[in-house]
Write a protein that holds these residues in place. Structure first.
Motif, PDB file in Angstrom:
ATOM      1  N   UNK A   1       0.837  -1.183   0.000  1.00 36.06           N
ATOM      2  CA  UNK A   1       0.000   0.000   0.000  1.00 36.06           C
ATOM      3  C   UNK A   1       0.882   1.246   0.000  1.00 36.06           C
ATOM      4  N   UNK A   2       0.490   2.216  -0.758  1.00 31.69           N
ATOM      5  CA  UNK A   2       1.261   3.453  -0.850  1.00 31.69           C
ATOM      6  C   UNK A   2       0.701   4.475   0.128  1.00 31.69           C
ATOM      7  N   UNK A   3       1.603   5.065   0.900  1.00 34.90           N
ATOM      8  CA  UNK A   3       1.268   6.143   1.830  1.00 34.90           C
ATOM      9  C   UNK A   3       1.804   7.441   1.247  1.00 34.90           C
ATOM     10  N   UNK A   4       1.064   8.537   1.436  1.00 34.19           N
ATOM     11  CA  UNK A   4       1.520   9.827   0.900  1.00 34.19           C
ATOM     12  C   UNK A   4       1.139  10.947   1.859  1.00 34.19           C
ATOM     13  N   UNK A   5       2.110  11.827   2.122  1.00 35.98           N
ATOM     14  CA  UNK A   5       1.862  12.975   3.001  1.00 35.98           C
ATOM     15  C   UNK A   5       2.418  14.248   2.380  1.00 35.98           C
ATOM     16  N   UNK A   6       1.943  15.359   2.914  1.00 30.89           N
ATOM     17  CA  UNK A   6       2.441  16.686   2.576  1.00 30.89           C
ATOM     18  C   UNK A   6       3.073  17.250   3.845  1.00 30.89           C
ATOM     19  N   UNK A   7       4.290  17.763   3.731  1.00 32.71           N
ATOM     20  CA  UNK A   7       4.926  18.468   4.844  1.00 32.71           C
ATOM     21  C   UNK A   7       4.709  19.951   4.588  1.00 32.71           C
ATOM     22  N   UNK A   8       4.088  20.614   5.557  1.00 37.21           N
ATOM     23  CA  UNK A   8       3.692  22.005   5.364  1.00 37.21           C
ATOM     24  C   UNK A   8       4.666  23.020   5.959  1.00 37.21           C
ATOM     25  N   UNK A   9       5.633  22.541   6.741  1.00 36.61           N
ATOM     26  CA  UNK A   9       6.572  23.479   7.347  1.00 36.61           C
ATOM     27  C   UNK A   9       7.879  22.767   7.656  1.00 36.61           C
ATOM     28  N   UNK A  10       8.982  23.429   7.359  1.00 35.98           N
ATOM     29  CA  UNK A  10      10.313  22.904   7.666  1.00 35.98           C
ATOM     30  C   UNK A  10      10.895  23.698   8.834  1.00 35.98           C
ATOM     31  N   UNK A  11      11.768  23.093   9.627  1.00 35.02           N
ATOM     32  CA  UNK A  11      12.315  23.776  10.805  1.00 35.02           C
ATOM     33  C   UNK A  11      13.327  24.868  10.477  1.00 35.02           C
ATOM     34  N   UNK A  12      13.772  24.965   9.247  1.00 32.05           N
ATOM     35  CA  UNK A  12      14.844  25.913   8.935  1.00 32.05           C
ATOM     36  C   UNK A  12      14.337  27.257   8.417  1.00 32.05           C
ATOM     37  N   UNK A  13      13.034  27.462   8.335  1.00 32.06           N
ATOM     38  CA  UNK A  13      12.516  28.738   7.881  1.00 32.06           C
ATOM     39  C   UNK A  13      12.234  28.785   6.388  1.00 32.06           C
ATOM     40  N   UNK A  14      12.687  27.796   5.663  1.00 26.87           N
ATOM     41  CA  UNK A  14      12.328  27.692   4.249  1.00 26.87           C
ATOM     42  C   UNK A  14      12.113  26.226   3.913  1.00 26.87           C
ATOM     43  N   UNK A  15      11.376  26.024   2.874  1.00 30.67           N
ATOM     44  CA  UNK A  15      11.028  24.651   2.487  1.00 30.67           C
ATOM     45  C   UNK A  15      12.172  23.940   1.798  1.00 30.67           C
ATOM     46  N   UNK A  16      12.109  22.652   1.866  1.00 28.94           N
ATOM     47  CA  UNK A  16      12.846  21.713   1.032  1.00 28.94           C
ATOM     48  C   UNK A  16      14.356  21.707   1.233  1.00 28.94           C
TER      49      UNK A  16
END
Length: 157
Positions: A1-16
């Motif tokens: 089964x495939x699981x999928x999530x969205x991360x809405x905030x990163x700890x460093x102040x910018x995404x990715x």
């Protein structure tokens, strides 16, 4: 089964900043990585060069690069493959992409590459997606990032 999530905030102040993702999944991460459709804020290593169709890295090399550099992946698809699958076999299929891929926004999201077990996506420096057959990877990301939701719920909003 495939699981999928969205991360809405990163700890460093910018995404990715992939350093934080690989810190979260390091214990269960035994993959080789195909990085495609990528754009970075800078390219700190000869193994990650601009304007290439893809990058092929073993897990140890990728972790070393992201841990030692604050690289923001503005765009990019990190496809994780079991180590017993050859690069040659992997390259027989279409390369995954982020920019313009509509499949993320479907209620039936799948991993783009048929041989990959995990797909980590930096999407326009404003969103991060994790899609995996390995539930432990999704759980580890959720434990380390407090602002996540299922991709299905995100798409359905």
């Amino acid at each position: 089964m495939i699981e999928a999530i969205v991360v809405k905030q990163f700890p460093c102040g910018y995404f990715t900043n992939m350093k934080y993702i690989f810190e979260a999944i390091k214990k269960d991460n035994q993959y080789n990585w195909l990085i495609t459709d990528y754009e970075c804020n800078y390219y700190p290593d000869d193994l990650i060069k601009p304007n290439e169709d893809y990058i092929w890295l073993d897990n140890e090399s990728l972790v070393r690069i992201v841990e030692n550099n604050d690289i923001q992946f503005i765009w990019g698809v990190f496809s994780g493959f079991p180590k017993n699958i050859s690069k040659k076999k992997i390259l027989e299929n279409n390369l995954p992409y982020a920019n313009g891929y509509d499949g993320f926004w479907s209620l039936e999201t799948n991993i783009q590459h048929p041989l990959a077990e995990v797909e980590l996506v930096s999407w326009d420096s404003s969103l991060f997606l994790a899609i995996s057959k390995n539930k432990k990877i999704i759980t580890d990301i959720q434990k380390n990032f407090f602002h996540t939701e299922s991709l299905k719920e995100y798409v359905d909003e």
